[in-house]
Design an enzyme around this catalytic site. Structure first.
Site, mmCIF file in Angstrom:
data_model
loop_
_atom_site.group_PDB
_atom_site.id
_atom_site.type_symbol
_atom_site.label_atom_id
_atom_site.label_comp_id
_atom_site.label_asym_id
_atom_site.label_seq_id
_atom_site.Cartn_x
_atom_site.Cartn_y
_atom_site.Cartn_z
ATOM 1 N N HIS A 101 9.213 -5.063 5.357
ATOM 2 C CA HIS A 101 9.578 -4.030 4.376
ATOM 3 C C HIS A 101 10.393 -2.948 5.068
ATOM 4 O O HIS A 101 10.238 -2.711 6.262
ATOM 5 C CB HIS A 101 8.345 -3.431 3.699
ATOM 6 N N HIS A 103 11.279 1.086 4.766
ATOM 7 C CA HIS A 103 10.922 2.364 4.150
ATOM 8 C C HIS A 103 12.184 3.159 3.828
ATOM 9 O O HIS A 103 13.069 3.303 4.689
ATOM 10 C CB HIS A 103 10.106 3.218 5.130
HETATM 11 P P1 5GP Z 1 4.095 -0.043 7.804
HETATM 12 O O1 5GP Z 1 3.140 0.863 8.529
HETATM 13 O O2 5GP Z 1 3.626 -1.482 7.844
HETATM 14 O O3 5GP Z 1 5.530 0.116 8.203
HETATM 15 O O4 5GP Z 1 4.058 0.454 6.296
HETATM 16 C C1 5GP Z 1 3.173 -0.011 5.357
HETATM 17 C C2 5GP Z 1 3.270 0.941 4.172
HETATM 18 O O5 5GP Z 1 2.736 0.304 3.037
HETATM 19 C C3 5GP Z 1 2.485 2.245 4.358
HETATM 20 O O6 5GP Z 1 3.382 3.341 4.214
HETATM 21 C C4 5GP Z 1 1.434 2.204 3.243
HETATM 22 O O7 5GP Z 1 1.230 3.467 2.657
HETATM 23 C C5 5GP Z 1 2.040 1.222 2.255
HETATM 24 N N1 5GP Z 1 1.075 0.437 1.511
HETATM 25 C C6 5GP Z 1 0.031 -0.264 2.027
HETATM 26 N N2 5GP Z 1 -0.638 -0.915 1.050
HETATM 27 C C7 5GP Z 1 0.016 -0.622 -0.106
HETATM 28 C C8 5GP Z 1 -0.200 -0.991 -1.463
HETATM 29 O O8 5GP Z 1 -1.138 -1.730 -1.816
HETATM 30 N N3 5GP Z 1 0.673 -0.522 -2.388
HETATM 31 C C9 5GP Z 1 1.722 0.307 -2.047
HETATM 32 N N4 5GP Z 1 2.538 0.736 -3.039
HETATM 33 N N5 5GP Z 1 1.951 0.691 -0.766
HETATM 34 C C10 5GP Z 1 1.111 0.235 0.184
#
Ligand code: 5GP
Ligand code: ZN
Length: 136
Positions: A101, A103
């Protein structure tokens, strides 16, 4: 190309609800549940790839094209002044959901967030050594 028990597979493919800003046959863009700022969104491919290492090059290009389109419209709608694009690969790098993903983080004056790193001291010799390790 879905993985069982992957929350982003379920969200991207509509099995678990999320606030969707955009959707097409290959991507969904949703609002992050734990936003850094108002409007913090995630571009999620509908197919499961763990990270940028696994993501096909062509899809990586399409993600960036979509990011460009999204931030143009988000800037207009959310009236933000800047953007950070953040993309974590691996738990050491802060990745917590192991489905690729990107951001999209809108920035507003005095939003209280700080996204960055602490610059390290480095000598010209060290930089040259790093380069030679890569280029050789
Ligand atoms: P990472 O730390 O892997 O780059 O980012 C994961 C992101 O996914 C985090 O910012 C977290 O808030 C978001 N996130 C995790 N679980 C969910 C979910 O079930 N729904 C949504 N909309 N965001 C999520
Ligand atoms: Zn997945």
């Amino acid at each position: 190309m879905k993985q069982d028990n992957c929350i982003f597979c379920k969200i991207a493919n509509g099995e678990v609800p999320a606030n969707t800003l955009y959707e097409d046959d290959r991507f969904r863009v949703i609002l992050d549940l734990g936003p850094a700022t108002r409007g913090h969104a995630l571009i999620i491919p509908k197919d499961h790839y763990k990270d940028l290492f696994e993501l096909p090059e062509e899809t990586a290009g399409d993600v960036m094209k979509l990011a460009k389109r999204m931030i143009m419209k988000m800037r207009e709608k959310f009236k933000c002044e800047g953007f950070n694009l953040v993309q974590n690969n691996g738990d050491l790098a802060g990745q917590t959901v192991f489905h690729f993903h990107l951001h999209l983080i809108p920035r507003y004056g005095a939003d209280g967030q700080k996204i960055g790193w602490k610059p390290q001291e480095v000598t010209p010799e060290e930089l040259a050594e790093v380069r030679s390790q890569f280029v050789d």
